[in-house]
Design an enzyme around this catalytic site. Structure first.
Site, PDB file in Angstrom:
ATOM      1  N   HIS A 156     -27.520  -3.012   2.597  1.00  0.00           N
ATOM      2  CA  HIS A 156     -26.333  -3.562   2.103  1.00  0.00           C
ATOM      3  C   HIS A 156     -26.375  -4.021   0.624  1.00  0.00           C
ATOM      4  CE1 HIS A 156     -29.115  -6.861   2.591  1.00  0.00           C
ATOM      5  NE2 HIS A 156     -28.321  -7.698   1.710  1.00  0.00           N
ATOM      6  N   ASP A 157     -27.517  -4.160   0.106  1.00  0.00           N
ATOM      7  CA  ASP A 157     -27.411  -4.551  -1.478  1.00  0.00           C
ATOM      8  C   ASP A 157     -27.784  -3.335  -2.305  1.00  0.00           C
ATOM      9  OD1 ASP A 157     -26.532  -7.068  -1.576  1.00  0.00           O
ATOM     10  OD2 ASP A 157     -28.582  -8.022  -1.035  1.00  0.00           O
ATOM     11  N   LYS A 185     -26.976  -2.957  -5.943  1.00  0.00           N
ATOM     12  CA  LYS A 185     -27.784  -3.840  -7.075  1.00  0.00           C
ATOM     13  C   LYS A 185     -28.513  -3.328  -7.876  1.00  0.00           C
ATOM     14  CE  LYS A 185     -27.110  -8.471  -4.911  1.00  0.00           C
ATOM     15  NZ  LYS A 185     -27.730  -9.399  -4.253  1.00  0.00           N
ATOM     16  N   HIS A 203     -21.088  -4.675  -6.795  1.00  0.00           N
ATOM     17  CA  HIS A 203     -22.639  -3.942  -6.403  1.00  0.00           C
ATOM     18  C   HIS A 203     -22.201  -3.526  -4.799  1.00  0.00           C
ATOM     19  CE1 HIS A 203     -23.312  -8.002  -4.226  1.00  0.00           C
ATOM     20  NE2 HIS A 203     -23.752  -7.066  -3.323  1.00  0.00           N
ATOM     21  N   ASP A 245     -27.190 -12.831   5.801  1.00  0.00           N
ATOM     22  CA  ASP A 245     -27.571 -12.866   4.492  1.00  0.00           C
ATOM     23  C   ASP A 245     -27.428 -14.191   3.691  1.00  0.00           C
ATOM     24  OD1 ASP A 245     -27.953 -11.351   2.158  1.00  0.00           O
ATOM     25  OD2 ASP A 245     -26.059 -10.866   1.326  1.00  0.00           O
TER      26      ASP A 245
END
Length: 329
Positions: free
Chosen positions: A183-184, A187, A212, A265
């Site tokens: 999911h990140d 970044k 992001h 999260d």
């Protein structure tokens, strides 16, 4: 799952015969008879291979190949141009257009099948290698935010239990696990000075951080095996009242798996040490989740279910009570 092949050729007995033959060999085959239908079919079916014959009435095969490969979703999709008697100039033009290969018309269907199977094996290998790179990038993001090291691993556990309690089936749970890891990933495009800033972000830093999810979606989009989790990656920062990002989705328009991932999260962000504060106790983190429900940001039913899981299991991390500076972006 059968490999998917897009056969681009004008309507003819030869095309119908090839389609039937490939289907008899456990391939899913769609056809397109012109350039526009080829572009729309490719977007809809996400083929593992495109066989593009030099016979279309509205567009040349080299130009259509170029247009297909301009779409980032088709970066890993092999496109093969098929011409009666290609010469060296054709080969060069094909490579410049993004074709993986250019074939003379195969002498038999079995000869064509052998070539197709070779390319499908290559496509599978390319997909596996690219997916391995994507997961490596995701792990590097996780370790870059070293005060939250292990964040994605914890998130998998939180999200999976929440998804199970909400009745998700195994396929949806599998997608949720993958989305939790990835999911990140966007970044990777955010400077460390912003990721690790010991305090709230200013307006420009927040704008950069809020890109992001879109970056993550673009990184994962070319991999066919990750297409179903793209909405989760893109929308895990939306809010129920439409004030989230990047698209301002509201309520049920936000995918359920994205709502699940978002709550897990936020909880992990609150109960983990950050550059500007220590970890919060589980009960305080839950209180903050419910306050965000009252603000109209989070799904009330999902937060309630998550709180029940937390209180029943007592496995979730807790820490010293501190003053909160919310910045879980």
């Amino acid at each position: 799952m059968n490999p998917a092949i897009l056969l681009v050729d004008f309507v003819s007995a030869d095309r119908e015969g090839l389609q039937s033959f490939l289907q008899s060999q456990q391939c899913d085959v769609d056809t397109a008879a012109n350039g526009e239908s080829a572009l729309s079919c490719c977007l809809e079916m996400q083929p593992d291979l495109v066989l593009l014959y030099d016979s279309l009435p509205d567009i040349g095969s080299f130009e259509l190949c170029r247009r297909l490969k301009e779409d980032p979703l088709n970066q890993l999709t092999p496109v093969v141009l098929v011409k009666p008697s290609p010469d060296q100039w054709d080969v060069q033009r094909g490579r410049e257009a993004g074709a993986m290969d250019i074939w003379a018309t195969p002498p038999s269907l079995w000869d064509l099948l052998g070539r197709v199977e070779t390319l499908l094996r290559l496509k599978k290998y390319m997909e596996e290698q690219a997916k391995s790179v994507v997961f490596s990038l995701a792990r590097s993001v996780d370790s870059k935010q070293n005060l939250r090291n292990g964040h994605s691993k914890r998130l998998v556990g939180f999200a999976e239990q929440l998804g199970e309690s909400l009745g998700l089936g195994e396929e949806d749970l599998h997608e949720l696990r993958i989305a939790s890891w990835l999911h990140d990933i966007g970044k990777i495009g955010v400077p460390e000075s912003i990721l690790l800033k010991p305090g709230p972000l200013n307006a420009e830093e927040r704008r950069i951080m809020q890109e992001h999810p879109i970056i993550g979606e673009k990184i994962c989009a070319p991999l066919k095996s990750l297409r179903r989790i793209l909405p989760v990656i893109r929308h895990h920062h939306e809010k129920m009242d439409g004030s989230g990002y990047p698209d301002g989705l509201r309520g049920e328009d936000i995918p359920l798996k994205a709502r699940i991932l978002q709550i897990a999260d936020i909880y992990d962000a609150l109960t983990t040490n950050r550059p500007y504060r220590g970890a919060l106790p589980s009960e305080e983190a839950l209180r903050i989740l419910f306050s965000e429900v009252e603000e109209g940001w989070l799904d009330a039913s999902v937060v309630l279910k998550f709180s029940q899981i937390c209180r029943e299991n007592e496995y979730l991390p807790s820490g010293k009570r501190t003053t909160l500076t919310p910045d879980y972006v």
